[in-house]
Design an enzyme around this catalytic site. Structure first.
Site: not given
Length: 238
Positions: A118, A149, A212
């Protein structure tokens, strides 16, 4: 303990290991998750701000949110789970770390081979010339920031509705397909295509170990589920 012993044995025997990390591992370092109550900012949901449409509509608002996130992330440090993954990488030449996180904590911990699905919140991409540059200034001196730029810069992350970088996704699929053990750490396993790496690895023959704090969409697919903080469980695995 039996599950932990089994997972430890599988990891010790594996020559090729791939790990997929999500927001849960960063939450243990104090970084709020997108989907938690702390993920809200000024009553906005992340899904309302992390989109190309939101940026086109109000780039300053989007950058105010990212500036706030960068300030919070800058105060965080890698935790024992991040460091345990570095230890696994040192021991296993065939190790690949795939992360959904953009916070850079894996880099700070010392991980080398990282596939950032990501993107990276500490990089900026010019909407005009396409330059992709690191920027760790906190707070940003001017919002929205601009490229050298003169073009408007955007965060170097993948937004909702945008495809993942094709080359990185292919590398991640290759790593998942080659893995003998596939570690899934701190992810809800609901964000695709990243979540699709899990069944892909399992079908290719990997032992899938989930770490988890609570059951996920993956739990009934994993070969071994270790419930608890990754900062406690990963060091025990090694």
């Amino acid at each position: 303990m039996a599950d932990l012993d089994q997972a430890r044995e599988w990891l010790a025997q594996a020559a090729v290991v791939t790990a997929l990390t999500g927001a849960g591992i960063s939450a243990e370092s104090g970084i709020p998750t997108f989907r938690g109550p702390d993920g809200l900012w000024k009553d906005y949901k992340p899904e309302e701000l992390a989109t190309p449409e939101a940026f086109a509509r109000d780039p300053r608002l989007v950058w105010e949110w990212y500036n706030w996130r960068r300030e919070r992330i800058a105060k965080a440090q890698p935790n024992p789970a991040h460091r345990a993954l570095v230890a696994i990488e040192i021991r296993k030449p065939g190790f690949t770390l795939v992360t959904q996180n953009v916070d850079g904590l894996h880099d700070l911990a010392g991980s080398g081979k990282i596939l950032k699905l990501h993107g990276d919140i500490w990089r900026m991409r010019c909407t005009e010339c396409g330059a992709n540059c690191p920027n760790r200034r906190v707070p940003l001196p001017k919002l929205p920031p601009h490229c050298a730029c003169g073009g408007l810069a955007r965060p170097g992350v993948v937004w909702f509705g945008e495809p993942l970088p094709e080359g990185i996704m292919k590398e991640a699929e290759h790593a998942a397909g080659q893995a003998q053990v596939f570690l899934v750490i701190g992810t809800s396993a609901v964000v695709y295509p990243a979540a699709g790496l899990i069944p892909y690895a399992k079908q290719a023959g990997a032992r899938v170990i989930e770490i988890n704090t609570e059951p996920s969409a993956l739990s009934n697919v994993a070969d071994c589920v270790l419930q608890g903080p990754a900062g406690e469980l990963l060091p025990q695995l090694i």
